[in-house]
Design a protein around this motif. Structure first.
Motif, PDB file in Angstrom:
ATOM      1  N   THR A   4      23.902 -37.148   8.858  1.00 46.13           N
ATOM      2  CA  THR A   4      24.814 -36.032   8.654  1.00 46.13           C
ATOM      3  C   THR A   4      24.003 -34.815   8.250  1.00 46.13           C
ATOM      4  OG1 THR A   4      26.542 -37.538   7.914  1.00 46.13           O
ATOM      5  CG2 THR A   4      26.801 -35.224   7.353  1.00 46.13           C
ATOM      6  N   ASN A   5      24.155 -33.718   8.979  1.00 45.98           N
ATOM      7  CA  ASN A   5      23.444 -32.486   8.682  1.00 45.98           C
ATOM      8  C   ASN A   5      24.343 -31.600   7.826  1.00 45.98           C
ATOM      9  OD1 ASN A   5      21.908 -30.208   8.578  1.00 45.98           O
ATOM     10  ND2 ASN A   5      21.900 -29.837  10.785  1.00 45.98           N
ATOM     11  N   PHE A   6      23.965 -31.363   6.585  1.00 52.05           N
ATOM     12  CA  PHE A   6      24.739 -30.511   5.690  1.00 52.05           C
ATOM     13  C   PHE A   6      24.384 -29.036   5.856  1.00 52.05           C
ATOM     14  CE2 PHE A   6      24.841 -34.592   3.422  1.00 52.05           C
ATOM     15  CZ  PHE A   6      26.210 -34.747   3.342  1.00 52.05           C
ATOM     16  N   GLY A   7      23.307 -28.724   6.542  1.00 52.73           N
ATOM     17  CA  GLY A   7      22.892 -27.338   6.726  1.00 52.73           C
ATOM     18  C   GLY A   7      22.221 -26.793   5.467  1.00 52.73           C
ATOM     19  N   ALA A   8      21.837 -25.528   5.526  1.00 50.09           N
ATOM     20  CA  ALA A   8      21.165 -24.884   4.397  1.00 50.09           C
ATOM     21  C   ALA A   8      22.190 -24.170   3.533  1.00 50.09           C
ATOM     22  CB  ALA A   8      20.115 -23.918   4.904  1.00 50.09           C
ATOM     23  N   LYS A   9      22.831 -24.908   2.629  1.00 51.50           N
ATOM     24  CA  LYS A   9      23.864 -24.349   1.750  1.00 51.50           C
ATOM     25  C   LYS A   9      23.519 -24.687   0.309  1.00 51.50           C
ATOM     26  CE  LYS A   9      27.290 -24.976   5.304  1.00 51.50           C
ATOM     27  NZ  LYS A   9      28.301 -25.855   5.820  1.00 51.50           N
ATOM     28  N   PRO A  10      23.884 -23.814  -0.630  1.00 53.37           N
ATOM     29  CA  PRO A  10      23.592 -24.111  -2.051  1.00 53.37           C
ATOM     30  C   PRO A  10      24.571 -25.145  -2.607  1.00 53.37           C
ATOM     31  CG  PRO A  10      24.733 -22.030  -1.869  1.00 53.37           C
ATOM     32  CD  PRO A  10      24.475 -22.503  -0.464  1.00 53.37           C
ATOM     33  N   PHE A  11      24.092 -26.359  -2.842  1.00 50.89           N
ATOM     34  CA  PHE A  11      24.937 -27.401  -3.405  1.00 50.89           C
ATOM     35  C   PHE A  11      24.693 -27.591  -4.894  1.00 50.89           C
ATOM     36  CE2 PHE A  11      25.122 -28.788   1.057  1.00 50.89           C
ATOM     37  CZ  PHE A  11      26.495 -28.855   1.197  1.00 50.89           C
ATOM     38  N   LEU A  12      23.598 -27.025  -5.426  1.00 51.24           N
ATOM     39  CA  LEU A  12      23.273 -27.158  -6.837  1.00 51.24           C
ATOM     40  C   LEU A  12      23.253 -25.769  -7.460  1.00 51.24           C
ATOM     41  CD1 LEU A  12      22.401 -29.006  -9.177  1.00 51.24           C
ATOM     42  CD2 LEU A  12      20.058 -28.650  -8.463  1.00 51.24           C
ATOM     43  N   TYR A  13      24.164 -25.517  -8.388  1.00 47.56           N
ATOM     44  CA  TYR A  13      24.275 -24.216  -9.018  1.00 47.56           C
ATOM     45  C   TYR A  13      23.720 -24.273 -10.434  1.00 47.56           C
ATOM     46  CZ  TYR A  13      27.344 -23.010  -5.171  1.00 47.56           C
ATOM     47  OH  TYR A  13      27.849 -22.761  -3.929  1.00 47.56           O
ATOM     48  N   PRO A  14      22.890 -23.295 -10.823  1.00 46.43           N
ATOM     49  CA  PRO A  14      22.349 -23.285 -12.187  1.00 46.43           C
ATOM     50  C   PRO A  14      23.424 -22.953 -13.214  1.00 46.43           C
ATOM     51  CG  PRO A  14      21.686 -21.312 -11.022  1.00 46.43           C
ATOM     52  CD  PRO A  14      22.421 -22.167 -10.035  1.00 46.43           C
ATOM     53  N   MET A  15      23.267 -23.490 -14.391  1.00 49.03           N
ATOM     54  CA  MET A  15      24.186 -23.236 -15.494  1.00 49.03           C
ATOM     55  C   MET A  15      23.406 -22.578 -16.631  1.00 49.03           C
ATOM     56  SD  MET A  15      27.028 -24.344 -14.316  1.00 49.03           S
ATOM     57  CE  MET A  15      28.134 -24.585 -15.660  1.00 49.03           C
ATOM     58  N   PRO A  16      24.093 -22.034 -17.630  1.00 55.69           N
ATOM     59  CA  PRO A  16      23.385 -21.410 -18.754  1.00 55.69           C
ATOM     60  C   PRO A  16      22.468 -22.392 -19.486  1.00 55.69           C
ATOM     61  CG  PRO A  16      25.711 -20.874 -18.819  1.00 55.69           C
ATOM     62  CD  PRO A  16      25.533 -21.909 -17.753  1.00 55.69           C
ATOM     63  N   VAL A  17      21.439 -21.843 -20.106  1.00 53.93           N
ATOM     64  CA  VAL A  17      20.455 -22.638 -20.845  1.00 53.93           C
ATOM     65  C   VAL A  17      20.596 -22.342 -22.324  1.00 53.93           C
ATOM     66  CG1 VAL A  17      17.986 -22.969 -21.210  1.00 53.93           C
ATOM     67  CG2 VAL A  17      18.862 -22.652 -18.907  1.00 53.93           C
ATOM     68  N   LEU A  18      20.478 -23.362 -23.147  1.00 54.87           N
ATOM     69  CA  LEU A  18      20.552 -23.217 -24.597  1.00 54.87           C
ATOM     70  C   LEU A  18      19.208 -23.631 -25.181  1.00 54.87           C
ATOM     71  CD1 LEU A  18      22.346 -22.732 -27.116  1.00 54.87           C
ATOM     72  CD2 LEU A  18      22.843 -25.166 -27.069  1.00 54.87           C
TER      73      LEU A  18
END
Length: 48
Positions: A4-18
């Protein structure tokens, strides 16, 4: 089973850092980075 080709899409989004900082009994500083991430999957027909 086919690939399955998912293509070049952002699947992991950064969250704030503490940053958690402390001192020990000898007054030596120490810090820790507490970070998280969000994994998303876009479903066909779902609004973005």
């Amino acid at each position: 089973m086919s690939r399955t080709n998912f293509g070049a899409k952002p699947f992991l989004y950064p969250m704030p850092v503490l940053i958690v900082g402390t001192y020990n009994e000898n007054e030596v500083p120490n810090a820790m980075n507490a970070a998280g991430g969000c994994i998303t999957v876009k479903i066909k027909g779902q609004a973005s």
